[in-house]
Design a protein around this motif. Structure first.
Motif, PDB file in Angstrom:
ATOM      1  N   LEU A 153     -13.586  85.519 -15.962  1.00 22.70           N
ATOM      2  CA  LEU A 153     -12.704  84.358 -15.915  1.00 22.70           C
ATOM      3  C   LEU A 153     -13.285  83.210 -16.731  1.00 22.70           C
ATOM      4  CD1 LEU A 153     -11.492  83.949 -12.207  1.00 22.70           C
ATOM      5  CD2 LEU A 153     -10.165  84.710 -14.178  1.00 22.70           C
ATOM      6  N   ALA A 154     -12.415  82.455 -17.367  1.00 26.57           N
ATOM      7  CA  ALA A 154     -12.816  81.199 -17.996  1.00 26.57           C
ATOM      8  C   ALA A 154     -12.525  80.086 -16.998  1.00 26.57           C
ATOM      9  CB  ALA A 154     -12.029  80.966 -19.283  1.00 26.57           C
ATOM     10  N   GLY A 155     -13.568  79.389 -16.554  1.00 27.09           N
ATOM     11  CA  GLY A 155     -13.396  78.323 -15.574  1.00 27.09           C
ATOM     12  C   GLY A 155     -13.458  78.823 -14.144  1.00 27.09           C
ATOM     13  N   GLN A 156     -13.250  77.889 -13.209  1.00 28.54           N
ATOM     14  CA  GLN A 156     -13.318  78.203 -11.782  1.00 28.54           C
ATOM     15  C   GLN A 156     -12.235  77.448 -11.023  1.00 28.54           C
ATOM     16  OE1 GLN A 156     -17.265  77.087 -10.431  1.00 28.54           O
ATOM     17  NE2 GLN A 156     -18.027  79.172 -10.699  1.00 28.54           N
ATOM     18  N   LEU A 157     -11.748  78.069  -9.962  1.00 25.21           N
ATOM     19  CA  LEU A 157     -10.968  77.379  -8.947  1.00 25.21           C
ATOM     20  C   LEU A 157     -11.785  77.380  -7.665  1.00 25.21           C
ATOM     21  CD1 LEU A 157      -7.341  78.796  -9.413  1.00 25.21           C
ATOM     22  CD2 LEU A 157      -8.318  76.693 -10.347  1.00 25.21           C
ATOM     23  N   PHE A 158     -11.798  76.280  -6.950  1.00 31.62           N
ATOM     24  CA  PHE A 158     -12.482  76.192  -5.660  1.00 31.62           C
ATOM     25  C   PHE A 158     -13.943  76.612  -5.765  1.00 31.62           C
ATOM     26  CE2 PHE A 158      -8.021  77.514  -5.026  1.00 31.62           C
ATOM     27  CZ  PHE A 158      -7.519  76.273  -4.675  1.00 31.62           C
ATOM     28  N   ASP A 159     -14.587  76.133  -6.839  1.00 30.28           N
ATOM     29  CA  ASP A 159     -16.014  76.373  -7.070  1.00 30.28           C
ATOM     30  C   ASP A 159     -16.360  77.857  -7.127  1.00 30.28           C
ATOM     31  OD1 ASP A 159     -16.254  73.667  -7.098  1.00 30.28           O
ATOM     32  OD2 ASP A 159     -17.214  73.478  -5.161  1.00 30.28           O
ATOM     33  N   GLY A 160     -15.390  78.693  -7.452  1.00 30.97           N
ATOM     34  CA  GLY A 160     -15.649  80.126  -7.589  1.00 30.97           C
ATOM     35  C   GLY A 160     -15.463  80.927  -6.320  1.00 30.97           C
ATOM     36  N   ALA A 161     -15.004  80.306  -5.239  1.00 28.43           N
ATOM     37  CA  ALA A 161     -14.808  81.033  -3.977  1.00 28.43           C
ATOM     38  C   ALA A 161     -13.738  82.113  -4.147  1.00 28.43           C
ATOM     39  CB  ALA A 161     -14.397  80.062  -2.870  1.00 28.43           C
ATOM     40  N   GLY A 162     -14.047  83.338  -3.703  1.00 28.71           N
ATOM     41  CA  GLY A 162     -13.096  84.446  -3.754  1.00 28.71           C
ATOM     42  C   GLY A 162     -12.710  84.852  -5.160  1.00 28.71           C
ATOM     43  N   GLU A 163     -13.650  84.774  -6.098  1.00 20.49           N
ATOM     44  CA  GLU A 163     -13.312  85.022  -7.501  1.00 20.49           C
ATOM     45  C   GLU A 163     -12.826  86.453  -7.740  1.00 20.49           C
ATOM     46  OE1 GLU A 163     -16.026  85.106 -11.356  1.00 20.49           O
ATOM     47  OE2 GLU A 163     -15.499  83.037 -10.794  1.00 20.49           O
ATOM     48  N   THR A 164     -13.437  87.426  -7.083  1.00 21.91           N
ATOM     49  CA  THR A 164     -13.014  88.820  -7.263  1.00 21.91           C
ATOM     50  C   THR A 164     -11.558  88.996  -6.854  1.00 21.91           C
ATOM     51  OG1 THR A 164     -15.270  89.619  -6.865  1.00 21.91           O
ATOM     52  CG2 THR A 164     -13.467  91.202  -6.605  1.00 21.91           C
ATOM     53  N   GLU A 165     -11.196  88.422  -5.707  1.00 20.95           N
ATOM     54  CA  GLU A 165      -9.819  88.505  -5.226  1.00 20.95           C
ATOM     55  C   GLU A 165      -8.868  87.747  -6.149  1.00 20.95           C
ATOM     56  OE1 GLU A 165     -12.637  89.367  -2.071  1.00 20.95           O
ATOM     57  OE2 GLU A 165     -12.448  87.643  -3.430  1.00 20.95           O
ATOM     58  N   LEU A 166      -9.336  86.641  -6.712  1.00 20.46           N
ATOM     59  CA  LEU A 166      -8.503  85.866  -7.630  1.00 20.46           C
ATOM     60  C   LEU A 166      -8.210  86.662  -8.899  1.00 20.46           C
ATOM     61  CD1 LEU A 166      -7.073  83.272  -8.487  1.00 20.46           C
ATOM     62  CD2 LEU A 166      -9.289  82.402  -9.284  1.00 20.46           C
ATOM     63  N   VAL A 167      -9.216  87.327  -9.439  1.00 22.17           N
ATOM     64  CA  VAL A 167      -9.017  88.151 -10.633  1.00 22.17           C
ATOM     65  C   VAL A 167      -7.976  89.233 -10.357  1.00 22.17           C
ATOM     66  CG1 VAL A 167     -10.106  89.834 -12.166  1.00 22.17           C
ATOM     67  CG2 VAL A 167     -11.283  87.692 -11.628  1.00 22.17           C
ATOM     68  N   ALA A 168      -8.077  89.882  -9.199  1.00 25.12           N
ATOM     69  CA  ALA A 168      -7.115  90.929  -8.853  1.00 25.12           C
ATOM     70  C   ALA A 168      -5.701  90.369  -8.750  1.00 25.12           C
ATOM     71  CB  ALA A 168      -7.521  91.582  -7.533  1.00 25.12           C
ATOM     72  N   LEU A 169      -5.564  89.167  -8.194  1.00 27.60           N
ATOM     73  CA  LEU A 169      -4.257  88.538  -8.065  1.00 27.60           C
ATOM     74  C   LEU A 169      -3.677  88.203  -9.434  1.00 27.60           C
ATOM     75  CD1 LEU A 169      -2.094  87.258  -6.196  1.00 27.60           C
ATOM     76  CD2 LEU A 169      -3.406  85.125  -6.338  1.00 27.60           C
ATOM     77  N   LEU A 170      -4.494  87.655 -10.304  1.00 30.41           N
ATOM     78  CA  LEU A 170      -4.018  87.282 -11.635  1.00 30.41           C
ATOM     79  C   LEU A 170      -3.642  88.509 -12.455  1.00 30.41           C
ATOM     80  CD1 LEU A 170      -6.552  84.438 -12.553  1.00 30.41           C
ATOM     81  CD2 LEU A 170      -4.225  84.217 -11.656  1.00 30.41           C
ATOM     82  N   ALA A 171      -4.337  89.607 -12.243  1.00 29.48           N
ATOM     83  CA  ALA A 171      -4.073  90.829 -13.001  1.00 29.48           C
ATOM     84  C   ALA A 171      -2.715  91.430 -12.662  1.00 29.48           C
ATOM     85  CB  ALA A 171      -5.176  91.846 -12.744  1.00 29.48           C
ATOM     86  N   LYS A 172      -2.292  91.300 -11.406  1.00 31.13           N
ATOM     87  CA  LYS A 172      -1.066  91.984 -10.980  1.00 31.13           C
ATOM     88  C   LYS A 172       0.149  91.074 -10.908  1.00 31.13           C
ATOM     89  CE  LYS A 172      -1.759  91.356  -5.975  1.00 31.13           C
ATOM     90  NZ  LYS A 172      -2.011  92.033  -4.681  1.00 31.13           N
ATOM     91  N   THR A 173      -0.022  89.779 -11.067  1.00 27.96           N
ATOM     92  CA  THR A 173       1.092  88.843 -10.918  1.00 27.96           C
ATOM     93  C   THR A 173       1.952  88.784 -12.176  1.00 27.96           C
ATOM     94  OG1 THR A 173      -0.165  87.453  -9.385  1.00 27.96           O
ATOM     95  CG2 THR A 173       1.716  86.431 -10.490  1.00 27.96           C
ATOM     96  N   PRO A 174       3.270  89.067 -12.057  1.00 28.25           N
ATOM     97  CA  PRO A 174       4.161  88.865 -13.209  1.00 28.25           C
ATOM     98  C   PRO A 174       4.201  87.371 -13.544  1.00 28.25           C
ATOM     99  CG  PRO A 174       5.227  90.142 -11.468  1.00 28.25           C
ATOM    100  CD  PRO A 174       3.991  89.555 -10.876  1.00 28.25           C
ATOM    101  N   VAL A 175       4.294  87.038 -14.815  1.00 24.43           N
ATOM    102  CA  VAL A 175       4.270  85.623 -15.195  1.00 24.43           C
ATOM    103  C   VAL A 175       5.557  85.243 -15.924  1.00 24.43           C
ATOM    104  CG1 VAL A 175       1.780  85.423 -15.290  1.00 24.43           C
ATOM    105  CG2 VAL A 175       3.004  86.192 -17.332  1.00 24.43           C
ATOM    106  N   PRO A 176       5.969  83.962 -15.747  1.00 28.14           N
ATOM    107  CA  PRO A 176       5.348  82.941 -14.908  1.00 28.14           C
ATOM    108  C   PRO A 176       5.752  83.116 -13.453  1.00 28.14           C
ATOM    109  CG  PRO A 176       7.261  82.020 -15.977  1.00 28.14           C
ATOM    110  CD  PRO A 176       7.136  83.423 -16.496  1.00 28.14           C
TER     111      PRO A 176
END
Length: 299
Positions: free
Chosen positions: A46-69
């Motif tokens: 990831l480039a950058g952080q949300l919430f100081d990096g808390a739950g980053e693995t789960e965030l990556v998985a969410l971003l990977a599967k979410t249709p955009v926008p």
């Protein structure tokens, strides 16, 4: 987004798909950065952080599967929050969208202020537009709310216009520009570091100034201090302050008036600079000045 602009630009230049995630609203959890965003590209950190990096693995998985926008909810567990020093976990609604179009990454990479506005309608995500300072001059209607937020000179995100606009105001790192030297300048440098602000002690101000800049004049040289104050006022920096007695303040005001600075601009000078906290020592005076800068920035 300044911190991720270089990486996002590189990914885009390589032809990679890139997604951007911004915080829309939170429940429980909070971020130390009110304008935080992350960039995501498949198989890349990831480039950058949300919430100081808390739950980053789960965030990556969410971003990977979410249709955009899309607007999606992300949960930070108590354990994940504690692991990065946050006081509690919670939920956050994120706006996930393509990194282009509508975002001026080249401008951000150059450190220019920007106001990123995304149209929302319930769960539907509309267009995203990146505005520069001049674009919002005289803005009307719903965009006037975005202009008001942007004029504060602070990086922050907020839902506006009854939740139909997500506005992210982006300003480069806060600078404190000190004209003049001495013990107070040294004390300002020590205290500004605690706030994470950039401080420079100068003889003259740089040519490029913005609302995220704070100018404090310590020099009693009338020409040097007057020129610095005139430049700061013309650039509409966030804070303008000057030390000195009433006699010195009056002499500066006279110099500025003689050099064509109008009265409404003169009224923006905080002089003598600093909140009235009974300060006496250089360290206390520096503290009072920085406290006044914070008050002005958030007022």
């Amino acid at each position: 987004m300044y911190q991720i602009a270089e990486q996002v630009q590189r990914w885009l230049a390589e032809g990679r798909p890139v997604r951007l995630a911004r915080v829309v609203r939170t429940a429980g959890i909070s971020s130390r950065d009110r304008a935080a965003a992350v960039g995501y590209s498949p198989d890349q950190p990831l480039a950058g952080q949300l919430f100081d990096g808390a739950g980053e693995t789960e965030l990556v998985a969410l971003l990977a599967k979410t249709p955009v926008p899309a607007l999606v909810w992300f949960t930070v567990t108590e354990a994940a929050a504690a692991g990065v020093g946050l006081s509690c976990g919670g939920r956050a609604q994120l706006l996930v969208q393509p990194a282009e179009p509508g975002l001026d990454w080249a401008g951000l990479l150059a450190g220019k202020p920007a106001c990123v506005v995304t149209e929302l309608s319930g769960e539907l995500v509309g267009a995203t537009t990146s505005y520069r300072t001049a674009d919002l001059a005289g803005a009307a209607g719903r965009l006037a709310e975005a202009a008001r937020l942007f004029r504060q000179g602070v990086s922050q995100s907020e839902l506006l216009a009854d939740g139909t606009l997500l506005c992210t105001a982006l300003w480069p790192a806060v600078r404190v520009l000190v004209v003049g030297t001495g013990q107070i300048a040294d004390a300002l440098a020590a205290n500004a570091a605690l706030l994470g602000w950039q401080l420079a002690v100068l003889d003259t101000l740089p040519a490029e100034l913005s609302r995220s800049d704070n100018v404090i004049v310590l020099s009693h040289d009338l020409d040097a201090s007057g020129a610095a104050l005139a430049q700061a006022l013309a650039a509409q920096v966030g804070y303008v302050g000057a030390l000195g007695s009433r006699h010195t303040q009056a002499a500066r005001a006279g110099w500025l008036t003689e050099h064509g600075v109008p009265a409404d601009r003169l009224a923006r000078i905080h002089g003598p600079a600093g909140l009235n906290i009974g300060s006496r020592t250089p360290a206390e005076i520096a503290l009072s000045i920085l406290a006044e800068m914070v008050q002005v920035r958030h007022g």
